[in-house]
Design an enzyme around this catalytic site. Structure first.
Site, PDB file in Angstrom:
ATOM      1  N   ASN A  61       0.855  -1.200   0.000  1.00 14.67           N
ATOM      2  CA  ASN A  61       0.000   0.000   0.000  1.00 14.67           C
ATOM      3  C   ASN A  61       0.881   1.237   0.000  1.00 14.67           C
ATOM      4  O   ASN A  61       2.118   1.138  -0.013  1.00 14.67           O
ATOM      5  CB  ASN A  61      -0.946  -0.032   1.206  1.00 14.67           C
ATOM      6  CG  ASN A  61      -0.170  -0.113   2.489  1.00 14.67           C
ATOM      7  OD1 ASN A  61       0.529   0.803   2.878  1.00 14.67           O
ATOM      8  ND2 ASN A  61      -0.257  -1.268   3.173  1.00 14.67           N
ATOM      9  N   ASP A 109      -4.033  -6.815   5.098  1.00 13.14           N
ATOM     10  CA  ASP A 109      -4.963  -7.715   5.785  1.00 13.14           C
ATOM     11  C   ASP A 109      -4.837  -9.142   5.274  1.00 13.14           C
ATOM     12  O   ASP A 109      -5.115 -10.096   5.996  1.00 13.14           O
ATOM     13  CB  ASP A 109      -6.404  -7.232   5.572  1.00 13.14           C
ATOM     14  CG  ASP A 109      -6.681  -5.972   6.394  1.00 13.14           C
ATOM     15  OD1 ASP A 109      -6.175  -5.893   7.519  1.00 13.14           O
ATOM     16  OD2 ASP A 109      -7.382  -5.072   5.889  1.00 13.14           O
ATOM     17  N   ASP A 142      -4.032 -10.349  12.999  1.00 15.22           N
ATOM     18  CA  ASP A 142      -4.260  -8.954  13.362  1.00 15.22           C
ATOM     19  C   ASP A 142      -3.314  -8.589  14.504  1.00 15.22           C
ATOM     20  O   ASP A 142      -3.460  -9.066  15.629  1.00 15.22           O
ATOM     21  CB  ASP A 142      -5.727  -8.746  13.779  1.00 15.22           C
ATOM     22  CG  ASP A 142      -6.051  -7.259  13.833  1.00 15.22           C
ATOM     23  OD1 ASP A 142      -5.284  -6.516  14.488  1.00 15.22           O
ATOM     24  OD2 ASP A 142      -7.036  -6.833  13.216  1.00 15.22           O
TER      25      ASP A 142
END
Ligand code: PMT
Length: 401
Positions: free
Chosen positions: A210, A279, A307
Site C-alpha cells: 500500500n 490484511d 491482526d
C-alpha cells in the site's frame, strides 16, 4: 524502565583516587540503558588506564584536546553535541576551579564550555580542600550556573582524614542522574510503534502493498523519544532515515511485523499501531516469476494475516493500545467499530478520502476516539500532530495507573 534508557552520557574522569569507582559507574550507567563515552584528564590516567575505560564503555576513550585523529573523527564539539549529560566523576578541586573560571585548557573543560547539555559534578577531594574558601567560592559559582552537584559524602577518606569530600557511591550517582531525566511525559516508559507498509510476496519480483510512507509512525517515534520513552520502532519498508535513539526492527511482511510486535509488546507500556498492514497475503508464494499465459485473467487466492494490534490488546499484560483507522467513508462509525472489535484503548481515525492528508502526505488531520469521546485535531504537520498525540497518550496512560 529506567529514565536513563537511550541516554548518551559523557563521563568525565579527573585525577583523584576515587577514579577507580568510575569504572563501576560506567557499568551501572550501561545497566540502566545509557550509552557512555569517557573523557579522561591527564591526571585521571595516573589513577586508572584509558584501556580499562575503553573496554568497559565500548568506545575509544578521549584524552586530548589537540589530537588530530580525534579531531578528524569525534572532536570536542561533536562530543559536546553527542552528550545528553556531561557527568564528571570524580571532579577534583582543581577541575572545579578551572570550570568555574570558564577555562578551556583541556578536552574536558572545552567540552563543558561547548555543550548545551546539562553538566553534573560529583566532587571528590580531601576534606580540607573541600572546606577551603576557594573551593567553596568556586562551588557557589558553579551552582549559580545551574551545574548540578552530587555530594560529596561525609566520612573516612583515603588519606585517613574524616569529613566531607568522599565521592558518592556509583548507585547513589545513578539515582541522582536518573532524576535529571524524569521530566518527560513518558520518562521510564517503553513505547513500541509499528510504521510503514507491509509487503506480501506473490512471486520473487511482485508483492501486494500500500502507499504508506511511514511518515506518521516515524514522527510518533521521534515524539516518543522526545518525551523520554524507551522507544522501539518496528518498520515495514520505507525510504525514511531511522531515528537515532530508537531500537529499530526492520520487517517486510505482516507475519514478521506480528512476531516482532508480540515479542516487544510483552513488557511495553504503550503500543501504537501506525503501520498499514496488509490484511491478506497470497496463500502460496510462487517459487519462480509468474509467466504471462494465454488466459485474460488469473486468480490470486489470499489468506488472512494475523491482526497485530488486536493480538497485542489480547495480551494478558495488555499495554495501553492505540490503533489507527484509515477510512475512506463513514470515518467515525468504522473507526469506533475497530476500537471495539480490536479491544483498543484509543483509535486515531484518518480520513484517507482527502489526498493532502493520510497516506504519504506531510500533513495529517485525525479524530481521536475512545469509548466515551471523539476529539478532532485539524490539519497540521505529522511531526506537530505526533507531539500532540504522544502528549495525549501519555496523559491517558498516566490517568489509567
Ligand atoms: O505512513 P504514512 O504515509 O505517514 O500514512 C499514515 C497512515 C495513513 C498509514 C497511518 O496514519 C494509518 O492510518 N495507519 C493505519 C492504516 C491501516 O492499515 O488501517 P486499518 O484500518 O487497515 O487497520 C486498523 C488498525 O489495525 C491499524 O492500527 C493497523 O496498524 C492495525 N492492523 C491492521 C491489520 C493487521 N493485520 N494488523 C494490524 O495491527
Amino acid at each position: 524502565m529506567s529514565s536513563l534508557a537511550n541516554k548518551q552520557i559523557l563521563l568525565g574522569v579527573t585525577g583523584g583516587i576515587a577514579a577507580y569507582k568510575s569504572a563501576d559507574l560506567v557499568r551501572r550507567l550501561q545497566d540502566a540503558g545509557a550509552s557512555v563515552q569517557v573523557v579522561m584528564t591527564p591526571a585521571a590516567q595516573e589513577f586508572i588506564t584509558p584501556l580499562t575505560m575503553q573496554a568497559l564503555s565500548g568506545y575509544p576513550v578521549h584524552t586530548q584536546l589537540l589530537d588530530p585523529e580525534a579531531e578528524a573523527g569525534m572532536g570536542h564539539i561533536q562530543l559536546a553535541r553527542w552528550a545528553d549529560l556531561v557527568l564528571i566523576a570524580p571532579a577534583t578541586a582543581d577541575f572545579m576551579a578551572r570550570l568555574s573560571q570558564g577555562m578551556g585548557n583541556d578536552l574536558l573543560t572545552s567540552i563543558c564550555l561547548a555543550t548545551a547539555a546539562p553538566i553534573a559534578l560529583v566532587p571528590a577531594m580531601n576534606q580540607g580542600m573541600w572546606r577551603n574558601a576557594a573551593t567553596q567560592a568556586n562551588l557557589d559559582i558553579l551552582i549559580d550556573r545551574k551545574i548540578h552537584i552530587f555530594g560529596p559524602a561525609d566520612g573516612g577518606q583515603a588519606c585517613g582524614d574524616i569529613g566531607p569530600g568522599r565521592m558518592l557511591e556509583p548507585l547513589q550517582i545513578i539515582a541522582l542522574t536518573s532524576q535529571l531525566f524524569t521530566t518527560g511525559s513518558l520518562a521510564g516508559k517503553k513505547v513500541v510503534i509499528t510504521a510503514g507498509p507491509t509487503r506480501e510476496a506473490i512471486d520473487p519480483v511482485r508483492y501486494i502493498s500500500n502507499y504508506s510512507s511511514g511518515k506518521m509512525g516515524y514522527a510518533l517515534v521521534q515524539a516518543a523519544i522526545e518525551a523520554g520513552a524507551q522507544t522501539v520502532l518496528i518498520s515495514g519498508p520505507t525510504q525514511l532515515a531511522k531515528p537515532a535513539r530508537a531500537k529499530c526492527i526492520d520487517v517486510t511482511t505482516a507475519e514478521e511485523m506480528y512476531a516482532a510486535s508480540l515479542q516487544e509488546a510483552q513488557d511495553c507500556d504503550l503500543f501504537i499501531a501506525a503501520a498499514a498492514v496488509a490484511d491478506y497475503r497470497p496463500t502460496e508464494l510462487a517459487p519462480q516469476k509468474l509467466k504471462k499465459g494465454d488466459s485474460e485473467s488469473i486468480t490470486l487466492t489470499l489468506i488472512k494475516n494475523p491482526d497485530i494490534v488486536a493480538s497485542v490488546a489480547a495480551l494478558e499484560r495488555k499495554p495501553f493500545t492505540v490503533g489507527f483507522a484509515a477510512e475512506s467513508e463513514q470515518l467515525i462509525n468504522y473507526a469506533r467499530a475497530k476500537l471495539e472489535r480490536k479491544n483498543l484503548d484509543l483509535v486515531i481515525a484518518n480520513n484517507i478520502a482527502e489526498n493532502h492528508i493520510g497516506f504519504n502526505s506531510d500533513d495529517n488531520a485525525v479524530t481521536v476516539i475512545d469509548k466515551n469521546s471523539t476529539v478532532e485535531i485539524s490539519q497540521r504537520s505529522k511531526q506537530q500532530l505526533a507531539r500532540e498525540l504522544i502528549a495525549c497518550f501519555a496523559q491517558k496512560l498516566a490517568s489509567q495507573l
